[in-house]
Design a protein around this motif. Structure first.
Motif, short mmCIF file in Angstrom:
data_model
loop_
_atom_site.label_atom_id
_atom_site.label_comp_id
_atom_site.label_asym_id
_atom_site.label_seq_id
_atom_site.Cartn_x
_atom_site.Cartn_y
_atom_site.Cartn_z
N ALA A 147 44.29 1.06 62.77
CA ALA A 147 44.63 -0.03 63.49
C ALA A 147 44.41 -0.24 64.69
CB ALA A 147 46.07 -0.74 62.74
N ALA A 148 44.09 0.89 65.37
CA ALA A 148 44.03 0.86 66.68
C ALA A 148 45.36 0.01 67.53
CB ALA A 148 42.62 0.05 67.12
N ILE A 149 46.36 0.57 67.08
CA ILE A 149 47.42 0.10 67.72
C ILE A 149 47.66 0.80 68.93
CG2 ILE A 149 50.32 -0.20 67.31
CD1 ILE A 149 49.50 -0.40 64.49
N GLY A 150 48.03 -0.29 70.12
CA GLY A 150 48.22 0.24 71.43
C GLY A 150 49.73 0.84 71.69
N GLY A 151 50.46 0.20 71.20
CA GLY A 151 52.00 0.86 71.28
C GLY A 151 52.13 0.23 72.76
N THR A 152 53.91 0.38 73.20
CA THR A 152 54.56 -0.27 74.06
C THR A 152 55.38 0.96 74.61
OG1 THR A 152 55.88 -1.36 72.75
CG2 THR A 152 53.96 -2.56 73.82
N ALA A 153 56.11 0.95 75.73
CA ALA A 153 57.01 1.55 76.41
C ALA A 153 58.41 1.21 75.39
CB ALA A 153 57.18 1.33 77.86
N GLY A 154 58.91 2.47 75.39
CA GLY A 154 60.26 2.26 74.49
C GLY A 154 61.24 1.01 74.69
N SER A 189 43.82 -3.23 58.57
CA SER A 189 44.14 -1.81 58.45
C SER A 189 45.74 -1.65 58.87
CB SER A 189 43.29 -1.62 59.84
OG SER A 189 43.38 -2.08 60.77
N ARG A 190 46.47 -2.58 59.45
CA ARG A 190 47.90 -2.58 59.71
C ARG A 190 48.63 -2.40 58.29
NH1 ARG A 190 49.46 -7.39 63.36
NH2 ARG A 190 51.60 -6.29 63.09
N MET A 191 48.04 -3.16 57.27
CA MET A 191 48.87 -3.27 56.14
C MET A 191 48.44 -2.47 54.93
SD MET A 191 48.71 -7.57 55.78
CE MET A 191 46.88 -7.70 56.09
N ALA A 192 49.57 -2.20 54.14
CA ALA A 192 49.35 -1.14 53.04
C ALA A 192 50.42 -2.03 51.93
CB ALA A 192 50.01 0.17 53.10
N THR A 193 50.15 -1.89 50.65
CA THR A 193 50.63 -2.59 49.53
C THR A 193 51.24 -1.55 48.56
OG1 THR A 193 48.60 -2.79 48.11
CG2 THR A 193 49.37 -4.47 49.82
N GLN A 194 52.46 -1.96 47.82
CA GLN A 194 52.76 -0.99 46.90
C GLN A 194 53.77 -1.98 45.94
OE1 GLN A 194 55.23 2.19 48.11
NE2 GLN A 194 55.75 2.89 45.77
N GLY A 195 53.62 -1.84 44.49
CA GLY A 195 54.36 -2.47 43.50
C GLY A 195 55.18 -1.66 42.95
N PHE A 196 56.58 -2.24 42.49
CA PHE A 196 57.73 -1.39 42.08
C PHE A 196 58.03 -1.91 40.59
CE2 PHE A 196 58.31 -0.47 46.60
CZ PHE A 196 58.73 1.00 46.58
N GLY A 197 57.29 -2.92 40.12
CA GLY A 197 57.24 -3.52 38.92
C GLY A 197 58.85 -4.06 38.75
N GLU A 198 59.42 -3.62 37.60
CA GLU A 198 61.00 -4.06 37.46
C GLU A 198 61.96 -3.22 38.27
OE1 GLU A 198 61.55 -3.69 32.99
OE2 GLU A 198 59.68 -4.64 32.63
N GLN A 199 61.69 -2.33 38.97
CA GLN A 199 62.59 -1.60 39.78
C GLN A 199 63.45 -2.48 40.81
OE1 GLN A 199 61.43 2.24 41.07
NE2 GLN A 199 59.64 1.69 40.39
N TYR A 200 64.58 -2.04 41.09
CA TYR A 200 65.27 -2.72 42.46
C TYR A 200 65.61 -4.08 42.16
CZ TYR A 200 63.44 1.67 44.59
OH TYR A 200 63.02 2.63 44.77
N ASP A 201 66.16 -4.47 40.92
CA ASP A 201 66.59 -5.74 40.59
C ASP A 201 67.83 -5.97 41.42
OD1 ASP A 201 67.59 -3.93 38.93
OD2 ASP A 201 68.01 -5.54 37.39
N TYR A 202 68.02 -6.12 42.53
CA TYR A 202 69.25 -6.20 43.52
C TYR A 202 70.14 -7.24 43.24
CZ TYR A 202 67.18 -9.92 46.07
OH TYR A 202 66.82 -11.07 46.64
#
Length: 232
Positions: free
Chosen positions: A64-71, A183-196
Motif C-alpha cells: 500500500a506504500a504507507i508512509g507512516g508518521t512519528a508516534g 492495497s490497504r484493504m483485506a476482507t474476511q467473512g465469519f458467516g453466522e459467528q459472533y452474533d453479539y
C-alpha cells in the motif's frame, strides 16, 4: 415483527456481567458497555478484533506504500479520526469505537440496514454513510483496513459463509470505488459467528442481530513502516 427487549447472546452476556468497562459517547456523554471489553472478557468471543491485520501487516504496508508518521502524530491522528467518524456518522446507526489500547478503530455498520436478508447488495440509502467513511480513510491514509462480513442464521452454514464473504467484499469494493486504495484493504467473512446481540421477538424467539459488516482501521506508524521494510 415487534421486539420486546434486547438480549446479549450467551457468551457475550457472561462477559458483560464480568466487566465494568464502559466507553463514553463524545457527542452525548452517554456511558455504554464497551464491546471491546465484552470480547476480551469472553475469552476470545470477539478475539478477532484484537488480533493483527488479516494476512499480516508487512506485505500490506509495503504494497500500500504507507508512509507512516512519528508516534505522537500518529496518536493525534487516531484520536482525531475516531472523534470525527463518530460525529460524522451520528444518527446513522453506525457504531465507532476504539479497539484495545489505541490498536485500531472499529466502525460497525448497523444490522438490517446495510443489507437486506440474504443479499450482499448494499442498500442505496446507506451510500452517504459509506461515503463519509471512505472520505475519512482517504483523509487519514496511514492505516490498513480490514473488512469483516457477518450473517444471521437463516440458511445453511455454507451459504452464510459465502454470503458473509460477499458482504465484506461488497463494502471493500464500494470503498475502493470511492478512492480508497485497494492495497490497504483485506476482507474476511465469519458467516453466522459472533452474533453479539439477540432480539427477543414477540413470540419469544431470540433472533440474532448479525446481518452486518465491520470495518477495522489499523493505524500504521513510521516504526511499523521501517520494520516492514526490514522484513520484520
Amino acid at each position: 415483527m415487534k421486539t420486546s427487549r434486547i438480549l446479549l447472546s450467551g457468551t457475550a452476556a457472561l462477559a458483560l456481567l464480568g466487566t465494568s468497562a464502559c466507553v463514553t459517547d463524545p457527542n452525548t456523554g452517554e456511558q455504554k458497555a464497551s464491546r471491546t471489553a465484552i470480547g476480551a472478557g469472553a475469552g476470545g468471543f470477539l478475539g478477532y478484533l484484537l488480533g493483527g491485520a488479516i494476512g499480516g501487516d508487512t506485505g500490506r504496508i509495503l504494497g500500500a506504500a504507507i508512509g507512516g508518521t512519528a508516534g505522537a502524530v500518529a496518536g493525534k491522528q487516531f484520536d482525531d479520526q475516531i472523534r470525527e467518524l463518530d460525529e460524522q456518522t451520528a444518527g446513522s446507526g453506525v457504531d465507532v469505537e476504539e479497539v484495545g489500547d489505541g490498536e485500531a478503530i472499529l466502525v460497525r455498520l448497523p444490522d438490517g440496514v446495510t443489507f437486506a436478508s440474504g443479499s450482499a447488495q448494499i442498500n442505496p440509502g446507506f451510500y452517504d454513510t459509506l461515503n463519509t467513511v471512505a472520505d475519512s480513510l482517504i483523509q487519514y491514509p496511514n492505516s490498513l483496513i480490514d473488512v469483516y462480513g457477518f450473517t444471521d442464521t437463516t440458511g445453511s452454514n455454507a451459504l452464510n459463509q459465502r454470503l458473509s464473504e460477499q458482504r465484506a467484499q461488497a463494502v471493500a469494493d464500494y470503498l475502493a470505488a470511492r478512492g480508497v486504495a485497494r492495497s490497504r484493504m483485506a476482507t474476511q467473512g465469519f458467516g453466522e459467528q459472533y452474533d453479539y446481540l439477540r432480539v427477543k421477538t414477540a413470540d419469544g424467539v431470540a433472533e440474532p442481530l448479525n446481518r452486518r459488516v465491520e470495518i477495522k482501521i489499523i493505524p500504521i506508524t513510521q516504526e511499523d513502516v521501517e520494520a516492514a521494510r526490514q522484513g520484520n
